[in-house]
Design a protein around this motif. Structure first.
Motif, PDB file in Angstrom:
ATOM      1  N   ARG A 317       0.999  -1.163  -0.035  1.00  0.00           N
ATOM      2  CA  ARG A 317       0.138  -0.103  -0.012  1.00  0.00           C
ATOM      3  C   ARG A 317       0.715   1.374   0.068  1.00  0.00           C
ATOM      4  O   ARG A 317       0.562   2.109  -0.528  1.00  0.00           O
ATOM      5  N   LEU A 318       2.056   1.241   0.557  1.00  0.00           N
ATOM      6  CA  LEU A 318       3.040   2.191   0.895  1.00  0.00           C
ATOM      7  C   LEU A 318       3.452   2.363  -0.641  1.00  0.00           C
ATOM      8  O   LEU A 318       3.528   3.809  -1.164  1.00  0.00           O
ATOM      9  N   CYS A 319       3.870   1.555  -1.287  1.00  0.00           N
ATOM     10  CA  CYS A 319       4.566   1.527  -2.751  1.00  0.00           C
ATOM     11  C   CYS A 319       3.429   2.237  -3.536  1.00  0.00           C
ATOM     12  O   CYS A 319       3.677   2.927  -4.466  1.00  0.00           O
ATOM     13  N   HIS A 320       2.096   1.488  -3.510  1.00  0.00           N
ATOM     14  CA  HIS A 320       1.210   2.125  -4.433  1.00  0.00           C
ATOM     15  C   HIS A 320       1.100   3.646  -4.226  1.00  0.00           C
ATOM     16  O   HIS A 320       0.795   4.450  -5.160  1.00  0.00           O
ATOM     17  N   ALA A 321       0.969   3.970  -2.889  1.00  0.00           N
ATOM     18  CA  ALA A 321       0.395   5.417  -2.659  1.00  0.00           C
ATOM     19  C   ALA A 321       1.528   6.474  -3.246  1.00  0.00           C
ATOM     20  O   ALA A 321       1.208   7.410  -3.691  1.00  0.00           O
ATOM     21  N   ILE A 322       2.917   5.836  -3.258  1.00  0.00           N
ATOM     22  CA  ILE A 322       3.893   6.846  -3.901  1.00  0.00           C
ATOM     23  C   ILE A 322       3.718   6.878  -5.418  1.00  0.00           C
ATOM     24  O   ILE A 322       4.289   7.697  -6.185  1.00  0.00           O
ATOM     25  N   ALA A 323       3.242   5.648  -6.051  1.00  0.00           N
ATOM     26  CA  ALA A 323       3.330   5.676  -7.578  1.00  0.00           C
ATOM     27  C   ALA A 323       2.176   6.584  -8.221  1.00  0.00           C
ATOM     28  O   ALA A 323       2.409   6.679  -9.341  1.00  0.00           O
ATOM     29  N   LEU A 324       1.420   6.978  -7.245  1.00  0.00           N
ATOM     30  CA  LEU A 324       0.214   7.757  -7.894  1.00  0.00           C
ATOM     31  C   LEU A 324       0.802   9.174  -8.190  1.00  0.00           C
ATOM     32  O   LEU A 324       1.958   9.536  -7.813  1.00  0.00           O
ATOM     33  N   PRO A 325       0.580   9.765  -9.351  1.00  0.00           N
ATOM     34  CA  PRO A 325       1.139  11.305  -9.642  1.00  0.00           C
ATOM     35  C   PRO A 325       1.098  12.283  -8.665  1.00  0.00           C
ATOM     36  O   PRO A 325       0.108  11.991  -7.802  1.00  0.00           O
ATOM     37  N   PHE A 326       2.089  13.299  -8.503  1.00  0.00           N
ATOM     38  CA  PHE A 326       2.077  14.300  -7.596  1.00  0.00           C
ATOM     39  C   PHE A 326       1.921  15.593  -8.246  1.00  0.00           C
ATOM     40  O   PHE A 326       2.353  15.606  -9.505  1.00  0.00           O
ATOM     41  N   ASP A 327       1.025  16.508  -7.768  1.00  0.00           N
ATOM     42  CA  ASP A 327       0.975  17.800  -8.250  1.00  0.00           C
ATOM     43  C   ASP A 327       2.017  18.621  -7.448  1.00  0.00           C
ATOM     44  O   ASP A 327       1.605  18.949  -6.288  1.00  0.00           O
ATOM     45  N   LEU A 328       2.937  19.387  -8.205  1.00  0.00           N
ATOM     46  CA  LEU A 328       3.803  20.190  -7.680  1.00  0.00           C
ATOM     47  C   LEU A 328       3.591  21.781  -8.394  1.00  0.00           C
ATOM     48  O   LEU A 328       4.395  21.967  -9.208  1.00  0.00           O
ATOM     49  N   ASP A 329       2.731  22.283  -7.831  1.00  0.00           N
ATOM     50  CA  ASP A 329       2.422  23.752  -8.279  1.00  0.00           C
ATOM     51  C   ASP A 329       2.277  23.668  -9.861  1.00  0.00           C
ATOM     52  O   ASP A 329       2.824  24.460 -10.556  1.00  0.00           O
ATOM     53  N   GLY A 330       1.481  22.679 -10.305  1.00  0.00           N
ATOM     54  CA  GLY A 330       0.857  22.578 -11.803  1.00  0.00           C
ATOM     55  C   GLY A 330       1.780  21.741 -12.194  1.00  0.00           C
ATOM     56  O   GLY A 330       1.326  21.416 -13.667  1.00  0.00           O
ATOM     57  N   ILE A 331       2.908  21.399 -11.988  1.00  0.00           N
ATOM     58  CA  ILE A 331       3.742  20.133 -12.437  1.00  0.00           C
ATOM     59  C   ILE A 331       3.325  19.032 -12.198  1.00  0.00           C
ATOM     60  O   ILE A 331       3.461  18.541 -10.687  1.00  0.00           O
ATOM     61  N   SER A 332       2.975  18.127 -12.973  1.00  0.00           N
ATOM     62  CA  SER A 332       2.791  16.536 -12.639  1.00  0.00           C
ATOM     63  C   SER A 332       3.990  15.774 -12.640  1.00  0.00           C
ATOM     64  O   SER A 332       4.766  15.707 -13.537  1.00  0.00           O
ATOM     65  N   ALA A 333       4.574  14.999 -11.566  1.00  0.00           N
ATOM     66  CA  ALA A 333       5.796  14.330 -11.354  1.00  0.00           C
ATOM     67  C   ALA A 333       5.318  13.026 -10.983  1.00  0.00           C
ATOM     68  O   ALA A 333       4.316  12.631  -9.947  1.00  0.00           O
ATOM     69  N   GLU A 334       5.799  12.123 -11.574  1.00  0.00           N
ATOM     70  CA  GLU A 334       5.533  10.609 -11.522  1.00  0.00           C
ATOM     71  C   GLU A 334       6.760   9.801 -10.721  1.00  0.00           C
ATOM     72  O   GLU A 334       7.760  10.063 -11.580  1.00  0.00           O
ATOM     73  N   ILE A 335       6.874   9.556  -9.554  1.00  0.00           N
ATOM     74  CA  ILE A 335       8.049   8.731  -9.152  1.00  0.00           C
ATOM     75  C   ILE A 335       7.506   7.350  -8.645  1.00  0.00           C
ATOM     76  O   ILE A 335       6.384   6.928  -9.143  1.00  0.00           O
ATOM     77  N   GLY A 336       8.242   6.669  -8.001  1.00  0.00           N
ATOM     78  CA  GLY A 336       7.717   5.239  -7.331  1.00  0.00           C
ATOM     79  C   GLY A 336       8.531   5.085  -5.940  1.00  0.00           C
ATOM     80  O   GLY A 336       9.165   5.989  -5.676  1.00  0.00           O
TER      81      GLY A 336
END
Length: 657
Positions: A317-336
């Motif tokens: 569940r922790l890994c899955h939560a981080i895999a979702l896209p992040f919104d950084l002041d309008g910039i979409s960032a995807e990590i894992g």
């Protein structure tokens, strides 16, 4: 003071829990003395009136009063040193006030009743008894001023009224003097209690500040999670509890994937915002009872008091939560995120073992199952023992004598000409035998021995380059740690400069992973190598994190397409990926070499797509230089036909293996 405020004060409804607990602690020592004083004084008064008063006044009533006092004394003695919460303490304080008033009224009524018997000495003894009782109550109840005030009023008011009604001037004077002394002592008591309360408040504030400072000292300032110090302190405590109580415990580590690429692309400010959001997601995804801490950089740790099945679900569940896209002041960032975990006691019985094994499982996740959670197992234990044996052998190895290079050709698929060879490391350990390069290179990286290994192998590669035909180039691989280590790069360039070779015949291969580990340092390393005239190839292209932005900023000459794409070249999706890679490289003027070509059908498909240079078992396996020389001589028989029929040249090359 209004009636409402007086009622609140008497009922202790506005008293803070800290003060209530402090009052209760002090009364545990003093109230037993009060009841002992009452019992002793009652016996004395009853004794002095024994011959002049009836038995029910000197035996029955005192027996009841003294029994009640002794019972309360025993209750308080049992409580001495016992820890209670603020609610229970407040309940006991209120009960003490009520019982003190009842007992005070009972004692004073009994004492005043005795004045009807005996002469002036007996009557004087009663007055002394009442006065001493008031003073004793005030002293013993000084940390509960409500009780002291009410008891004083309950004793003094009947006492004064009784003697005023009698009109005897001596006893009136005594009662007034006792009242005056009681008032003065009450004032002293209130002043003393005010100081006592201020001390408790100050102490409580200091304790809160100390706790806050301790919390801050154990909290990561950026993400708001517990920090490394708190994590390892808690880990030690939980391991002790798990060992003592047989409780389940899972220790885990979590490392972000592709975080550095985001941090380097968008800057540290957005990188910090990304870490803040990561911390919040981990806190939420972990849920109640899961301790998640930031260990440093983009590494996190977690502790779960649960069995392996439950912990595995939480880790995923922790890994899955981080895999979702992040919104950084309008910039979409995807990590894992990749996780490693160890279960007590199978995965270790000490804090050090559990964390070390969880970290090893994390390394396994990042290298083989990125984005998932790996739990430490017996298989990992075997691998660790094997790696420790390899590490021991590597530390004592004669690298120059035990290590060698095999060469694998790179072929022009259109003409059949060999255009380059790749140097691949081999280690024949006297103690352990032949050890695969992917294993001993990994161990060398983890143990800090990689620089020695790299320089020895590069020296051998340069010697081989001198023996190769002048039209052939030689590729040499640098590890992740080599590219990001300035000392290694300086030693490497110095070694190349000392040798009598044409640097343009040397190709240095770097992986995307090595470049993304520290992009700025990798750029400087590439610039240093290119200043020598060395070509740069990006190895395992497509398996790492490269983007158009990074590829455009890197001064590379060619890319090597990873073998994993070759295996899928017979599918529509695989073909589309290969077309995209070729189109990208062609638009940037980069030469492509396809690795892992093993079948003629694969070669046909790749050539039809437009690829030209290939490397794989279809053309030749890695071989020592002497064997390569024979292989090249044999290929000369096909050189005339290669220009006319590349397929025949290819088929001829495979006949030697």
């Amino acid at each position: 003071m209004s009636v409402v405020r007086l009622g609140q004060w008497l009922s202790l409804s506005q008293v803070s829990p800290d003060i209530v607990l402090a009052q209760f602690k002090e009364l545990q020592r003093q109230v037993p003395l009060l009841y002992a004083l009452l019992a002793v004084n009652s016996v004395a008064v009853a004794y002095s009136h024994f011959d002049v008063a009836p038995g029910w006044m000197t035996l029955a009533i005192p027996a009841l009063l003294i029994s009640a006092s002794l019972a309360r004394l025993l209750v308080w003695l049992k409580r001495r040193g016992r820890q209670v919460d603020a609610t229970a303490a407040l309940r006991q304080l209120r009960l003490t006030i009520a019982l003190a008033v009842l007992l005070a009224l009972a004692y004073v009524c009994w004492a005043l009743g005795l004045t009807a018997y005996g002469g002036p000495y007996e009557q004087a003894h009663v007055a002394v008894f009442v006065a001493v009782t008031v003073i004793g109550c005030i002293f013993c109840l000084m940390h509960l001023p409500q009780a002291a005030l009410i008891v004083t009023a309950a004793v003094f008011l009947p006492f004064l009224t009784f003697y005023l009604l009698q009109g005897h001037p001596v006893f009136v004077s005594i009662s007034l003097n006792v009242g005056l002394v009681a008032l003065v002592m009450l004032q002293v008591l209130f002043n003393s209690f005010r100081g006592f309360r201020e001390v408790i408040v100050s102490r409580g504030e200091m304790e809160r500040l100390s706790c806050e400072n301790l919390r801050l000292a154990h909290t990561d300032a950026l993400v708001g999670l517990p920090n490394r110090r708190h994590f390892f302190s808690e880990l030690e405590q939980r391991v002790e509890k798990a060992a003592a109580d047989g409780r389940p415990l899972v220790v885990g580590t979590l490392d972000l994937d592709r975080f550095k690429a985001v941090n380097d692309t968008y800057g540290h400010l957005l990188g910090d915002k990304l870490l803040e959001q990561v911390g919040e997601r981990l806190r939420t995804a972990g849920g109640e009872g899961v301790l998640v801490a930031r260990l440093g950089g983009d590494e996190f740790g977690f502790l779960i008091d649960a069995d392996e099945g439950t912990a595995r679900s939480i880790a995923e569940r922790l890994c899955h939560a981080i895999a979702l896209p992040f919104d950084l002041d309008g910039i979409s960032a995807e990590i894992g995120a990749s996780c490693g975990a160890a279960v007590f006691p199978d995965g270790g019985t000490t804090a050090h073992e559990l964390f070390d094994h969880a970290d090893y499982a994390l390394y396994h996740s990042k290298s083989q199952r990125r984005g998932t959670a790996t739990f430490y197992s017996a298989e990992h234990e075997t691998q660790i023992k094997s790696e420790r044996a390899i590490e021991s052998a590597l530390r004592t190895a004669n690298l120059d004598g035990e290590m060698d290079l095999h060469l694998q050709p790179v072929v022009d698929g259109q003409t059949g000409r060999v255009v380059a060879v790749e140097a691949l490391a081999r280690w024949q350990s006297p103690a352990l035998g032949n050890i695969r390069p992917d294993i001993f290179i990994t161990v060398a990286e983890r143990t800090g021995l990689i620089q020695n290994v790299t320089l020895v192998l590069l020296g051998k590669a340069l010697s081989l380059l001198e023996r190769l035909p002048p039209e052939l180039k030689l590729s040499f691989n640098l590890s992740t740690h080599d590219v990001t280590n300035s000392a290694t790069m300086i030693a490497l360039t110095a070694l190349v400069r000392r040798r009598n070779i044409d640097p343009s015949r040397l190709i240095i291969e770097l992986t995307e992973t090595a470049i993304m580990r520290d992009f700025e340092m990798a750029q400087r390393s590439i610039q240093l190598l290119r200043s020598l005239g060395v070509e740069i190839a990006l190895d395992d292209f497509g398996t790492g994190y490269s983007s158009l932005n990074y590829l455009n900023r890197l001064s590379v000459d060619k890319v090597k397409v990873d073998r994993s794409f070759v295996h899928g070249c017979d599918t529509e999706q695989g073909l589309n990926i290969l077309r995209s890679i070729l189109a990208l490289c062609s638009s940037m003027g980069l030469n492509c070499i396809v690795e892992g070509v093993e079948e003629a059908e694969q070669l046909t498909i790749l050539r039809d797509l437009g690829y030209r240079d290939f490397q794989g078992f279809l053309f030749g396996r890695p071989m020592p230089i002497d064997e390569l020389a024979n292989w090249l001589d044999a290929r000369d028989d096909f050189s005339a036909e290669a220009e006319q029929s590349p397929d025949r040249a290819v088929r001829g090359s495979t006949g030697h293996f």
